[in-house]
Write a protein that holds these residues in place. Sequence first.
Motif, PDB file in Angstrom:
ATOM      1  N   PRO A  78       8.352  -5.983   4.595  1.00  0.00           N
ATOM      2  CA  PRO A  78       9.020  -7.088   4.384  1.00  0.00           C
ATOM      3  C   PRO A  78       8.552  -6.752   2.821  1.00  0.00           C
ATOM      4  N   GLY A  79       7.075  -6.145   2.577  1.00  0.00           N
ATOM      5  CA  GLY A  79       6.369  -5.986   1.009  1.00  0.00           C
ATOM      6  C   GLY A  79       7.523  -4.392   0.320  1.00  0.00           C
ATOM      7  N   VAL A  80       8.303  -4.059   1.590  1.00  0.00           N
ATOM      8  CA  VAL A  80       8.796  -2.849   0.738  1.00  0.00           C
ATOM      9  C   VAL A  80      10.212  -3.345   0.200  1.00  0.00           C
ATOM     10  N   ILE A  81      11.057  -3.828   1.091  1.00  0.00           N
ATOM     11  CA  ILE A  81      12.664  -3.930   0.756  1.00  0.00           C
ATOM     12  C   ILE A  81      12.549  -5.277   0.149  1.00  0.00           C
ATOM     13  N   HIS A  82      11.383  -6.303  -0.244  1.00  0.00           N
ATOM     14  CA  HIS A  82      11.558  -7.587  -1.235  1.00  0.00           C
ATOM     15  C   HIS A  82      10.214  -7.173  -2.620  1.00  0.00           C
ATOM     16  N   ARG A  83      10.439  -6.038  -2.526  1.00  0.00           N
ATOM     17  CA  ARG A  83       9.814  -5.474  -3.857  1.00  0.00           C
ATOM     18  C   ARG A  83       8.402  -5.615  -4.108  1.00  0.00           C
ATOM     19  N   GLU A  84       8.195  -6.182  -3.113  1.00  0.00           N
ATOM     20  CA  GLU A  84       6.370  -6.237  -4.216  1.00  0.00           C
ATOM     21  C   GLU A  84       5.161  -5.795  -3.970  1.00  0.00           C
ATOM     22  N   PRO A  85       5.525  -6.152  -5.618  1.00  0.00           N
ATOM     23  CA  PRO A  85       4.463  -5.161  -7.080  1.00  0.00           C
ATOM     24  C   PRO A  85       2.876  -4.059  -6.427  1.00  0.00           C
ATOM     25  N   GLY A  86       2.120  -4.392  -5.519  1.00  0.00           N
ATOM     26  CA  GLY A  86       1.748  -4.334  -4.577  1.00  0.00           C
ATOM     27  C   GLY A  86       2.283  -2.839  -3.645  1.00  0.00           C
ATOM     28  N   ALA A  87       3.140  -2.660  -3.239  1.00  0.00           N
ATOM     29  CA  ALA A  87       3.774  -2.550  -2.091  1.00  0.00           C
ATOM     30  C   ALA A  87       4.769  -1.084  -3.659  1.00  0.00           C
ATOM     31  N   MET A  88       4.606  -1.712  -4.108  1.00  0.00           N
ATOM     32  CA  MET A  88       5.955  -0.433  -5.312  1.00  0.00           C
ATOM     33  C   MET A  88       4.234   0.332  -6.047  1.00  0.00           C
ATOM     34  N   ALA A  89       3.680  -0.025  -6.162  1.00  0.00           N
ATOM     35  CA  ALA A  89       2.617   0.163  -7.003  1.00  0.00           C
ATOM     36  C   ALA A  89       2.237   2.381  -5.926  1.00  0.00           C
ATOM     37  N   LYS A  90       1.986   1.823  -4.556  1.00  0.00           N
ATOM     38  CA  LYS A  90       1.422   2.842  -3.362  1.00  0.00           C
ATOM     39  C   LYS A  90       2.454   3.582  -3.543  1.00  0.00           C
ATOM     40  N   LEU A  91       3.866   3.386  -3.511  1.00  0.00           N
ATOM     41  CA  LEU A  91       5.374   3.827  -3.539  1.00  0.00           C
ATOM     42  C   LEU A  91       5.123   4.929  -4.862  1.00  0.00           C
ATOM     43  N   ARG A  92       5.022   4.251  -5.754  1.00  0.00           N
ATOM     44  CA  ARG A  92       5.160   5.320  -6.514  1.00  0.00           C
ATOM     45  C   ARG A  92       3.919   6.336  -6.588  1.00  0.00           C
TER      46      ARG A  92
END
Length: 564
Positions: free
Chosen positions: A173-187
């Motif tokens: 859910p953190g990925v598909i809803h673009r949660e900032p912490g998840a986005m930082a790890k993916l980047r």
Amino acid sequence: MAELERRIAQARGDEPADLVLRGGRIFDLVTGALLEGDVAICGDMIVGIMGDYESARVIDLDGLILVPGFIDTHLHIESSLVTPFEFDRCVTPRGVTTAICDPHEIANVIGAEGIRWFQEASRHTLMDIKVQLSSCVPSTHMETAGAELDAEALADLRGHPSELGLAEFMNYPGVIHREPGAMAKLRLFEGGHVDGHCPLLSGHDLNAYIAAGIRTEHEATTAAEAREKLQKGMRVLIREGSVSKDMNALQPLLTERTAPYMCLCTDDRNPLDIAEHGHLDFMIRSLIAAGTPPLAAYRAASLSGAEAFGLSDRGLIAPGRRADIVAVDSLEGCHAQLVLAGGVDVSDPAFASRATIPPVGRGSVRAPAVTAEDFRVTGNAQETDVIGIREGQILTDHLHEEIAIADGDKRPDPARDLVRIAVVERHGRNGNIACGFVKGFGLQAGAIASTVCHDHHNIACVGVDYADMARAATRLGEIEGGFVVVRDGAVLAELALPVAGLMSLEPFETVRDRLVELRAAARSLGVTLEEPFLQLAFLALPVIPALKITDRGMVDVTRFEIIA
């Protein structure tokens, strides 16, 4: 002579090879042919095949078939209940020469120190342990773990030779809803390998998850789910662990056409199951017996995993590839007669010559003192949310049962297989205790408890007697974590796991024997599950639908929220 020149000279036959394997036939995973001729090895690399080679050291493998070393594409070594060194000794002789691990179990207890411990251990094992960096510590906001790792902490762990990308991203859910912490790890890992974890995700949500750059996934439990993931470009990892058993459901999908995009993994498999059935060797045997073409099964076990994770130096018996070779009795039997890991003959002397490192995570069980009263469940409504176990799966059902209230408490009802489940926070952070109901254990008396409790690894306990539950939880603190079975206040069986409450310091054979005793003790309480302890552990993982429990309460995973 320099190393490069040595390899070329030995490949041409200008110099004797360091080692020659003679008499066996090579199973070529590109054409499916069985190839004749010697295999020449220089150091840790294959330099020649399909020819005659000379060496001062020749191993006669007449009548055997040579296949590439197997690659377990997703597992948590901690869930084998032994250290990486004992896991190596347990599994490598079965042909597993590469293990792609996610140490998020120990990371959820002691943080970055646990990952660094695995990284250092990987330098000394015979098998090649690739250490992915744990993406979800903790897995969600709905539990109390012993540590938190954000993108900055992960950045500090990068650069080790064992590194192989970002481990399973469970917070879908953190990925598909673009949660900032998840986005930082993916980047942080953009352009590299990102492993997936998205059970039952489909449609536009699956598209969004894959669009984040996530390329592999091991949570498919049906052929239809796996097919959609394959069609959308994911590599599907077929899982067969001690609890999660998806192989039979996905086997019809594994063909010579799909095999380049399907791999094998165990995720969580303990020494008793390995002793009784096997590891990836068991999966290969079972798949072929079920009708999978041998070429598809062996591709999924090696070459497909190498290509999925960018390990271009292995997966084939061919010049220029790492000398990971398994000599088996037959393709159908898949019983290893000889294993080479990086050119090293896997044997007792080789294991004895390894260096080891001191354990970490001692004294990690800091739970509050508990009493029988802590396991009461109060409420003014008889309708009750109940976790429904699906044996052989980590998916659960969200059941609703009417449970009577007596003296302000909803008591366990063994006649209806409704027993108490509780999670006790054990990291010394808040002392939370949450209680609920579970159906599917068959428990008629006593209690069982564990500090292997995915992924936060608090104390998980099920029972029908509150005093026995309190005794079990207390005993886990006394032995630094592990498994325990209690009846009438007496400990019937236990296994101490003092390394972060997850791993034993004993040989894997001792752990295997203790698990036999624990299963027997659990059965004496009426437990009907084949693997009750790891099944219990997954009841606390709030990223697997549908209903779970953490130290903060019952979790509706479908809604991704704690039930008030």
